[in-house]
Write a protein that holds these residues in place. Structure first.
Motif, PDB file in Angstrom:
ATOM      1  N   ARG A  92      -7.213   3.527  10.707  1.00 31.34           N
ATOM      2  CA  ARG A  92      -8.483   3.557   9.981  1.00 31.34           C
ATOM      3  C   ARG A  92      -9.770   2.819  10.423  1.00 31.34           C
ATOM      4  O   ARG A  92      -8.590   1.443  10.568  1.00 31.34           O
ATOM      5  CB  ARG A  92      -8.185   4.161   8.656  1.00 31.34           C
ATOM      6  CG  ARG A  92      -8.038   5.222   8.318  1.00 31.34           C
ATOM      7  CD  ARG A  92      -7.589   5.686   6.692  1.00 31.34           C
ATOM      8  NE  ARG A  92      -8.683   5.374   5.927  1.00 31.34           N
ATOM      9  CZ  ARG A  92      -9.133   5.669   4.961  1.00 31.34           C
ATOM     10  NH1 ARG A  92      -7.783   5.842   4.008  1.00 31.34           N
ATOM     11  NH2 ARG A  92     -10.334   5.261   3.896  1.00 31.34           N
ATOM     12  N   GLU A  93     -10.541   2.455  10.323  1.00 29.58           N
ATOM     13  CA  GLU A  93     -12.007   1.386  11.031  1.00 29.58           C
ATOM     14  C   GLU A  93     -11.911   0.210   9.102  1.00 29.58           C
ATOM     15  O   GLU A  93     -11.514   0.893   8.101  1.00 29.58           O
ATOM     16  CB  GLU A  93     -12.581   1.782  11.041  1.00 29.58           C
ATOM     17  CG  GLU A  93     -12.987   2.042  11.937  1.00 29.58           C
ATOM     18  CD  GLU A  93     -14.793   3.033  11.763  1.00 29.58           C
ATOM     19  OE1 GLU A  93     -15.327   1.554  12.100  1.00 29.58           O
ATOM     20  OE2 GLU A  93     -15.322   3.999  11.823  1.00 29.58           O
ATOM     21  N   LEU A  94     -11.457  -0.983  10.468  1.00 29.56           N
ATOM     22  CA  LEU A  94     -11.250  -1.977   9.122  1.00 29.56           C
ATOM     23  C   LEU A  94     -13.307  -2.698   8.477  1.00 29.56           C
ATOM     24  O   LEU A  94     -12.508  -2.885   8.881  1.00 29.56           O
ATOM     25  CB  LEU A  94     -10.237  -3.321   8.880  1.00 29.56           C
ATOM     26  CG  LEU A  94     -10.189  -4.485   7.749  1.00 29.56           C
ATOM     27  CD1 LEU A  94     -10.158  -3.404   6.352  1.00 29.56           C
ATOM     28  CD2 LEU A  94      -9.151  -5.227   7.753  1.00 29.56           C
ATOM     29  N   HIS A 130     -15.075  -6.489  11.991  1.00 28.81           N
ATOM     30  CA  HIS A 130     -15.288  -4.979  12.174  1.00 28.81           C
ATOM     31  C   HIS A 130     -13.410  -4.411  12.890  1.00 28.81           C
ATOM     32  O   HIS A 130     -13.746  -5.172  13.974  1.00 28.81           O
ATOM     33  CB  HIS A 130     -16.320  -4.484  12.816  1.00 28.81           C
ATOM     34  CG  HIS A 130     -16.618  -3.001  12.492  1.00 28.81           C
ATOM     35  ND1 HIS A 130     -17.173  -2.210  13.380  1.00 28.81           N
ATOM     36  CD2 HIS A 130     -15.503  -1.504  12.177  1.00 28.81           C
ATOM     37  CE1 HIS A 130     -17.319  -0.918  13.039  1.00 28.81           C
ATOM     38  NE2 HIS A 130     -15.966  -0.483  12.831  1.00 28.81           N
ATOM     39  N   GLN A 185      -2.554   0.380   5.009  1.00 25.77           N
ATOM     40  CA  GLN A 185      -3.672   1.399   5.702  1.00 25.77           C
ATOM     41  C   GLN A 185      -4.381   1.448   6.860  1.00 25.77           C
ATOM     42  O   GLN A 185      -4.368   2.597   7.686  1.00 25.77           O
ATOM     43  CB  GLN A 185      -4.511   1.504   4.110  1.00 25.77           C
ATOM     44  CG  GLN A 185      -4.566   2.631   3.588  1.00 25.77           C
ATOM     45  CD  GLN A 185      -5.195   3.076   2.639  1.00 25.77           C
ATOM     46  OE1 GLN A 185      -6.069   1.629   2.242  1.00 25.77           O
ATOM     47  NE2 GLN A 185      -5.716   3.787   1.839  1.00 25.77           N
ATOM     48  N   MET A 186      -4.893   0.537   7.164  1.00 30.42           N
ATOM     49  CA  MET A 186      -5.340   0.270   8.115  1.00 30.42           C
ATOM     50  C   MET A 186      -4.867   0.631   9.712  1.00 30.42           C
ATOM     51  O   MET A 186      -5.205   1.576  11.053  1.00 30.42           O
ATOM     52  CB  MET A 186      -6.410  -0.273   8.617  1.00 30.42           C
ATOM     53  CG  MET A 186      -6.825  -0.570  10.349  1.00 30.42           C
ATOM     54  SD  MET A 186      -7.191  -2.684  10.787  1.00 30.42           S
ATOM     55  CE  MET A 186      -6.001  -3.479  10.632  1.00 30.42           C
ATOM     56  N   PRO A 210     -13.692   4.848   7.056  1.00 33.96           N
ATOM     57  CA  PRO A 210     -13.180   3.029   6.955  1.00 33.96           C
ATOM     58  C   PRO A 210     -12.470   2.374   5.142  1.00 33.96           C
ATOM     59  O   PRO A 210     -13.273   2.991   4.851  1.00 33.96           O
ATOM     60  CB  PRO A 210     -14.823   2.512   7.548  1.00 33.96           C
ATOM     61  CG  PRO A 210     -15.899   3.463   7.024  1.00 33.96           C
ATOM     62  CD  PRO A 210     -14.841   4.437   6.743  1.00 33.96           C
ATOM     63  N   ILE A 211     -11.650   1.438   5.760  1.00 36.24           N
ATOM     64  CA  ILE A 211     -11.569   0.743   4.466  1.00 36.24           C
ATOM     65  C   ILE A 211     -12.699  -0.559   4.418  1.00 36.24           C
ATOM     66  O   ILE A 211     -13.147  -0.878   5.751  1.00 36.24           O
ATOM     67  CB  ILE A 211      -9.890   0.832   4.767  1.00 36.24           C
ATOM     68  CG1 ILE A 211      -9.075   1.596   4.971  1.00 36.24           C
ATOM     69  CG2 ILE A 211      -9.424  -0.725   3.796  1.00 36.24           C
ATOM     70  CD1 ILE A 211      -7.519   1.420   5.278  1.00 36.24           C
ATOM     71  N   LYS A 266      -4.904  -2.969   2.526  1.00 36.47           N
ATOM     72  CA  LYS A 266      -5.563  -2.276   3.346  1.00 36.47           C
ATOM     73  C   LYS A 266      -5.489  -2.468   4.417  1.00 36.47           C
ATOM     74  O   LYS A 266      -5.704  -1.531   5.126  1.00 36.47           O
ATOM     75  CB  LYS A 266      -6.787  -3.047   2.829  1.00 36.47           C
ATOM     76  CG  LYS A 266      -7.870  -2.299   1.144  1.00 36.47           C
ATOM     77  CD  LYS A 266      -8.796  -3.189   1.412  1.00 36.47           C
ATOM     78  CE  LYS A 266      -8.787  -2.492  -0.264  1.00 36.47           C
ATOM     79  NZ  LYS A 266     -10.579  -3.318  -0.792  1.00 36.47           N
ATOM     80  N   TYR A 301     -11.337  -1.378  14.492  1.00 36.04           N
ATOM     81  CA  TYR A 301     -10.709   0.058  15.186  1.00 36.04           C
ATOM     82  C   TYR A 301      -9.986   0.364  15.961  1.00 36.04           C
ATOM     83  O   TYR A 301      -9.484  -0.618  16.816  1.00 36.04           O
ATOM     84  CB  TYR A 301     -12.531   0.315  14.897  1.00 36.04           C
ATOM     85  CG  TYR A 301     -12.975  -0.005  15.955  1.00 36.04           C
ATOM     86  CD1 TYR A 301     -12.598   0.378  17.449  1.00 36.04           C
ATOM     87  CD2 TYR A 301     -13.589  -0.997  16.230  1.00 36.04           C
ATOM     88  CE1 TYR A 301     -13.108   0.061  19.011  1.00 36.04           C
ATOM     89  CE2 TYR A 301     -14.785  -1.707  17.916  1.00 36.04           C
ATOM     90  CZ  TYR A 301     -13.964  -0.732  18.680  1.00 36.04           C
ATOM     91  OH  TYR A 301     -15.218  -1.595  19.302  1.00 36.04           O
TER      92      TYR A 301
END
Length: 118
Positions: free
Chosen positions: A98-100, A30, A92-93, A44-45, A89, A32
């Motif tokens: 964004r969260e992954l 995780h 993008q994060m 989230p992603i 991804k 963030y």
């Protein structure tokens, strides 16, 4: 949980997904942003273990896609698709803050667990 990854996923139309060999289950699953989001938080992603393993083998260990495919027990094309998806991804994060979250799909076999079965 993302759509299509819940209980019963993989049953139904089409071929059954082939098992993927992964080097290990990631300890950190995780990520963030350090700063809280301004305004409405974004979804989230979700990254699969398969995508994480392709990214690790090719970008971190420096293997070719063909070598990574042999280690994972899949074709080079499958590695290519997983790698492209993982790279998108991660980008993008970083860009969107964004969260992954890294999740299993249920078709992964850690390499060390298979060694203990032999």
């Amino acid at each position: 949980m993302p759509m299509g990854m819940g209980p019963g996923w993989g049953r139904g139309r089409g071929r059954r997904r082939k098992m993927r060999m992964i080097g290990f289950v990631p300890e950190v699953r995780h990520f963030y942003p350090a700063l809280p989001p301004m305004g409405q938080p974004k979804q989230p992603i979700f990254m699969t273990y398969e995508e994480f393993e392709a990214l690790r083998l090719v970008d971190h260990e420096g293997l070719t896609q063909e070598e990574a495919g042999k280690r994972m027990g899949v074709s080079r094309g499958t590695v290519w698709r997983a790698l492209n998806s993982a790279r998108k991804k991660v980008a993008q994060m970083l860009v969107e803050g964004r969260e992954l979250i890294i999740l299993p799909q249920g078709n992964e076999i850690p390499r060390n667990s298979q060694d203990s079965q032999e």
